[in-house]
Design a protein around this motif. Structure first.
Motif, PDB file in Angstrom:
ATOM      1  N   VAL A 187      17.469  -0.626  20.060  1.00  0.00           N
ATOM      2  CA  VAL A 187      18.120  -1.833  20.665  1.00  0.00           C
ATOM      3  C   VAL A 187      17.053  -2.858  20.500  1.00  0.00           C
ATOM      4  N   PRO A 188      17.046  -4.189  19.698  1.00  0.00           N
ATOM      5  CA  PRO A 188      15.760  -5.010  19.543  1.00  0.00           C
ATOM      6  C   PRO A 188      15.191  -5.360  20.660  1.00  0.00           C
ATOM      7  N   GLU A 189      16.085  -5.470  21.826  1.00  0.00           N
ATOM      8  CA  GLU A 189      15.475  -6.001  23.061  1.00  0.00           C
ATOM      9  C   GLU A 189      14.573  -5.223  23.582  1.00  0.00           C
ATOM     10  N   ASP A 190      14.559  -3.977  23.460  1.00  0.00           N
ATOM     11  CA  ASP A 190      13.757  -3.063  23.954  1.00  0.00           C
ATOM     12  C   ASP A 190      12.559  -2.821  23.152  1.00  0.00           C
ATOM     13  N   LEU A 191      12.491  -3.410  21.834  1.00  0.00           N
ATOM     14  CA  LEU A 191      11.563  -3.448  21.015  1.00  0.00           C
ATOM     15  C   LEU A 191      10.540  -4.486  21.030  1.00  0.00           C
ATOM     16  N   LEU A 192      11.240  -5.660  20.926  1.00  0.00           N
ATOM     17  CA  LEU A 192      10.477  -6.659  20.714  1.00  0.00           C
ATOM     18  C   LEU A 192      10.459  -7.656  21.908  1.00  0.00           C
ATOM     19  N   PHE A 193       9.167  -8.372  22.432  1.00  0.00           N
ATOM     20  CA  PHE A 193       9.122  -8.756  23.656  1.00  0.00           C
ATOM     21  C   PHE A 193       8.309 -10.285  23.122  1.00  0.00           C
ATOM     22  N   PRO A 194       8.594 -11.338  23.588  1.00  0.00           N
ATOM     23  CA  PRO A 194       9.988 -11.851  23.629  1.00  0.00           C
ATOM     24  C   PRO A 194      10.607 -11.743  22.379  1.00  0.00           C
ATOM     25  N   LEU A 195      12.132 -11.730  22.728  1.00  0.00           N
ATOM     26  CA  LEU A 195      13.009 -11.692  21.631  1.00  0.00           C
ATOM     27  C   LEU A 195      12.787 -12.730  20.388  1.00  0.00           C
ATOM     28  N   PRO A 196      12.665 -12.350  19.066  1.00  0.00           N
ATOM     29  CA  PRO A 196      12.302 -13.282  18.292  1.00  0.00           C
ATOM     30  C   PRO A 196      13.404 -14.157  17.914  1.00  0.00           C
ATOM     31  N   SER A 197      13.237 -15.489  17.335  1.00  0.00           N
ATOM     32  CA  SER A 197      14.204 -16.368  17.099  1.00  0.00           C
ATOM     33  C   SER A 197      15.616 -15.944  16.267  1.00  0.00           C
ATOM     34  N   SER A 198      14.943 -15.310  15.270  1.00  0.00           N
ATOM     35  CA  SER A 198      15.983 -14.520  14.255  1.00  0.00           C
ATOM     36  C   SER A 198      15.299 -13.457  13.711  1.00  0.00           C
ATOM     37  N   TYR A 199      16.229 -11.995  13.372  1.00  0.00           N
ATOM     38  CA  TYR A 199      15.884 -11.088  12.836  1.00  0.00           C
ATOM     39  C   TYR A 199      16.994 -10.341  12.114  1.00  0.00           C
ATOM     40  N   GLN A 200      16.497  -9.604  11.222  1.00  0.00           N
ATOM     41  CA  GLN A 200      17.352  -8.642  10.415  1.00  0.00           C
ATOM     42  C   GLN A 200      16.616  -7.371  10.426  1.00  0.00           C
ATOM     43  N   SER A 201      17.554  -6.228  10.812  1.00  0.00           N
ATOM     44  CA  SER A 201      17.282  -4.909  10.558  1.00  0.00           C
ATOM     45  C   SER A 201      18.119  -4.200   9.600  1.00  0.00           C
ATOM     46  N   GLY A 202      17.687  -2.955   9.227  1.00  0.00           N
ATOM     47  CA  GLY A 202      18.283  -1.982   8.330  1.00  0.00           C
ATOM     48  C   GLY A 202      18.450  -0.789   8.861  1.00  0.00           C
ATOM     49  N   ILE A 203      18.664   0.321   7.749  1.00  0.00           N
ATOM     50  CA  ILE A 203      18.646   1.570   8.252  1.00  0.00           C
ATOM     51  C   ILE A 203      17.878   2.712   7.789  1.00  0.00           C
ATOM     52  N   SER A 204      16.872   2.410   7.223  1.00  0.00           N
ATOM     53  CA  SER A 204      15.724   3.167   6.750  1.00  0.00           C
ATOM     54  C   SER A 204      14.838   3.261   7.986  1.00  0.00           C
ATOM     55  N   SER A 205      13.819   4.503   7.734  1.00  0.00           N
ATOM     56  CA  SER A 205      12.926   4.625   8.677  1.00  0.00           C
ATOM     57  C   SER A 205      11.640   4.871   7.876  1.00  0.00           C
ATOM     58  N   TYR A 206      10.400   4.459   8.480  1.00  0.00           N
ATOM     59  CA  TYR A 206       9.243   4.353   7.666  1.00  0.00           C
ATOM     60  C   TYR A 206       8.253   5.137   8.417  1.00  0.00           C
ATOM     61  N   TYR A 207       7.266   5.786   7.864  1.00  0.00           N
ATOM     62  CA  TYR A 207       6.021   6.279   8.420  1.00  0.00           C
ATOM     63  C   TYR A 207       5.360   5.097   8.277  1.00  0.00           C
ATOM     64  N   VAL A 208       4.150   5.286   9.312  1.00  0.00           N
ATOM     65  CA  VAL A 208       2.947   4.285   9.222  1.00  0.00           C
ATOM     66  C   VAL A 208       1.587   5.082   8.896  1.00  0.00           C
ATOM     67  N   ALA A 209       1.158   4.798   7.878  1.00  0.00           N
ATOM     68  CA  ALA A 209      -0.071   5.555   7.457  1.00  0.00           C
ATOM     69  C   ALA A 209      -1.100   5.554   8.412  1.00  0.00           C
ATOM     70  N   THR A 210      -1.705   6.307   8.847  1.00  0.00           N
ATOM     71  CA  THR A 210      -3.004   6.521   9.848  1.00  0.00           C
ATOM     72  C   THR A 210      -3.939   5.835   9.214  1.00  0.00           C
ATOM     73  N   THR A 211      -3.957   5.800   7.978  1.00  0.00           N
ATOM     74  CA  THR A 211      -5.099   4.936   7.174  1.00  0.00           C
ATOM     75  C   THR A 211      -4.451   3.424   6.457  1.00  0.00           C
ATOM     76  N   ILE A 212      -3.633   3.007   7.494  1.00  0.00           N
ATOM     77  CA  ILE A 212      -3.171   1.874   7.204  1.00  0.00           C
ATOM     78  C   ILE A 212      -4.296   0.494   7.106  1.00  0.00           C
ATOM     79  N   THR A 213      -4.033  -0.374   6.133  1.00  0.00           N
ATOM     80  CA  THR A 213      -5.226  -1.284   5.935  1.00  0.00           C
ATOM     81  C   THR A 213      -4.333  -2.779   6.116  1.00  0.00           C
ATOM     82  N   ILE A 214      -4.996  -3.742   6.952  1.00  0.00           N
ATOM     83  CA  ILE A 214      -4.335  -5.001   7.072  1.00  0.00           C
ATOM     84  C   ILE A 214      -5.476  -5.944   6.711  1.00  0.00           C
ATOM     85  N   THR A 215      -5.144  -6.888   5.691  1.00  0.00           N
ATOM     86  CA  THR A 215      -5.859  -7.615   4.814  1.00  0.00           C
ATOM     87  C   THR A 215      -5.314  -8.949   4.660  1.00  0.00           C
ATOM     88  N   SER A 216      -6.181  -9.812   4.342  1.00  0.00           N
ATOM     89  CA  SER A 216      -5.835 -11.279   4.202  1.00  0.00           C
ATOM     90  C   SER A 216      -6.606 -11.952   3.097  1.00  0.00           C
TER      91      SER A 216
END
Length: 328
Positions: free
Chosen positions: A46-75
């Motif tokens: 339930v998005p209300e249980d995941l995101l706080f505060p609830l976003p202005s608008s959002y869309q979700s799907g039916i797939s599940s993703y793993y998050v790599a323990t080596t994930i990089t965040i770049t800019s």
């Protein structure tokens, strides 16, 4: 005999009820049973249980993703505040212990390996009118954030971290892909601390700022002094802090600078409230004791003292800021 027969009947009825419950429970756990929660390998959140505060608008799907323990965040953008935020959220998304975990999932099309942050401006100015909107796209292998500035990007990083859950030590994001368009409803989202009546250690204030950032609050109203305690150690008027709870329960300019910078790194403005003389009984008593002048006169002179705190300290901070900018 009647008692024995009644006991037998009661026993048989209890056994039949237990068998019915057992059969019903077993049937409910079988795959393919209508209404069973076991139909979905990963229940839809339930998005209300995941995101706080609830976003202005959002869309979700039916797939599940793993998050790599080596994930990089770049800019591609350059900003010290943004760089610190990206490093901070790497530690939040993948705690240090996870990097040494044996529960690493093999990289495939369902694994998020990177998060790219794109901002329109690297300006680090933070004010009431700062635009904190963002667009977050969560999909494998690369998710992305787009925002007008670094503070909107920080809010998006928080939303990304909130989508992650952990299954047997493996970080996953369910119901992707996610598309989130968000902006705050209120430009001032504040929290008040009152150290004038109850002293808080610097570490406690920093933890409070962390909690505020998780809830996307953006203003810390710091009631730093009151009649009970004048805890600000003013270099211009050092005698004022003698009216604190104790010599160790004060805030030095260095401590305040550190707290303000810590807050800004999380997109939080700090509004420091120094009481006006009408309420500043403690400083009045302090000045009267130190200078041996009548208390009524101390209340009058406190107007001048408080004005001096604002003016002198403000000028010193401005000079230090100009010096740093000159060196840069």
């Amino acid at each position: 005999m009647k008692i024995v027969e009644t006991w037998k009947q009661t026993t048989m009825m209890m056994m039949m009820m237990m068998m019915i419950i057992l059969v019903t429970t077993t049937s409910a756990q079988q795959p393919g049973c209508t209404g069973s929660r076991y139909l979905d390998p990963i229940p839809k959140p339930v998005p209300e249980d995941l995101l706080f505060p609830l976003p202005s608008s959002y869309q979700s799907g039916i797939s599940s993703y793993y998050v790599a323990t080596t994930i990089t965040i770049t800019s591609p953008n350059s900003s010290d505040i943004l760089n610190r935020a990206m490093q901070r959220y790497i530690s939040i998304i993948i705690p240090p212990s996870f990097h040494h975990s044996s529960n690493h999932h093999s990289m495939d099309d369902a694994t998020i390996t990177s998060l790219e942050v794109i901002i329109d401006s690297s300006d680090e100015t933070l004010s009431l009118n700062t635009d904190e909107s963002y667009y977050l796209s969560v999909k494998a292998p690369t998710s992305s954030i787009q925002s007008p500035n670094i503070y909107g990007a920080i809010r998006a990083l928080e939303s990304f971290s909130q989508l992650i859950s952990y299954s047997s030590g493996t970080p996953i994001i369910a119901n992707g892909p996610w598309k989130i368009n968000d902006k705050p409803r209120y430009s001032h989202r504040g929290f008040l601390i009152d150290t004038g009546r109850h002293y808080l250690k610097q570490e406690t204030i920093l933890r409070t700022l962390d909690a505020m950032s998780y809830s996307k609050l953006n203003v810390l109203h710091w009631h730093i002094v009151d009649a009970q305690s004048f805890a600000y150690a003013s270099p211009s008027f050092p005698s004022l802090s003698s009216a604190s709870f104790s010599p160790s329960q004060i805030y030095t300019p260095e401590m305040i600078t550190n707290i303000v910078q810590y807050a800004k790194d999380r997109g939080i403005r700090v509004i420091i409230e120094i009481e006006t003389p009408q309420l500043a009984v403690c400083p009045g008593v302090s000045i009267s004791m130190i200078t041996l002048i009548p208390l009524s006169f101390a209340y009058c002179t406190i107007f001048v003292i408080i004005s001096g705190v604002y003016i002198c300290e403000g000028e010193k901070l401005a000079e230090e800021r100009e010096g740093k900018e000159g060196l840069a």
